[in-house]
Write an enzyme that holds these catalytic residues in place. Sequence first.
Site, PDB file in Angstrom:
ATOM      1  CB  THR A  12     -11.318 -24.269   9.978  1.00 52.43           C
ATOM      2  OG1 THR A  12     -12.107 -25.340   9.363  1.00 52.43           O
ATOM      3  CG2 THR A  12      -9.907 -24.590  10.042  1.00 52.43           C
ATOM      4  CG  LEU A  14     -19.828 -26.353   9.827  1.00 51.99           C
ATOM      5  CD1 LEU A  14     -21.446 -26.211  10.194  1.00 51.99           C
ATOM      6  CD2 LEU A  14     -19.712 -27.258   8.804  1.00 51.99           C
ATOM      7  CG  HIS A  15     -15.225 -21.125   9.150  1.00 56.36           C
ATOM      8  ND1 HIS A  15     -16.014 -19.971   9.107  1.00 56.36           N
ATOM      9  CD2 HIS A  15     -15.384 -21.518  10.813  1.00 56.36           C
ATOM     10  CE1 HIS A  15     -16.463 -19.493  10.426  1.00 56.36           C
ATOM     11  NE2 HIS A  15     -16.095 -20.517  11.146  1.00 56.36           N
ATOM     12  CB  ALA A  16     -12.492 -23.086   4.160  1.00 53.02           C
TER      13      ALA A  16
END
Length: 94
Positions: A12, A14-16
């Site tokens: 994903t 650098l998310h969540a």
Amino acid sequence: MPQRTVTIASRTGLHARPANLFVQAAAAQDVPVRIRAGDRSAPANSILAVLALGAAHGAEVTLEADDGPGADAALDALAALLARDLDAEEPAGA
């Protein structure tokens, strides 16, 4: 200024969860670190700034720290973290 360039391995980007793990690790370092994606740069210890970079899977980012004790070790640790697929790893306590 010490630097490391690394490719984002998490599916994903650098998310969540991967961004949160990265920011926590950056905040624990003894030196301030910045992360650069393209022409945008952000403090590595700011979740909102890191998310705003929009660094996707496979993107190259550059980590930078001021010269000083611990700078190389901090960059090595953070680069190693980004080089792992944090999405595929089990969360702690799971």
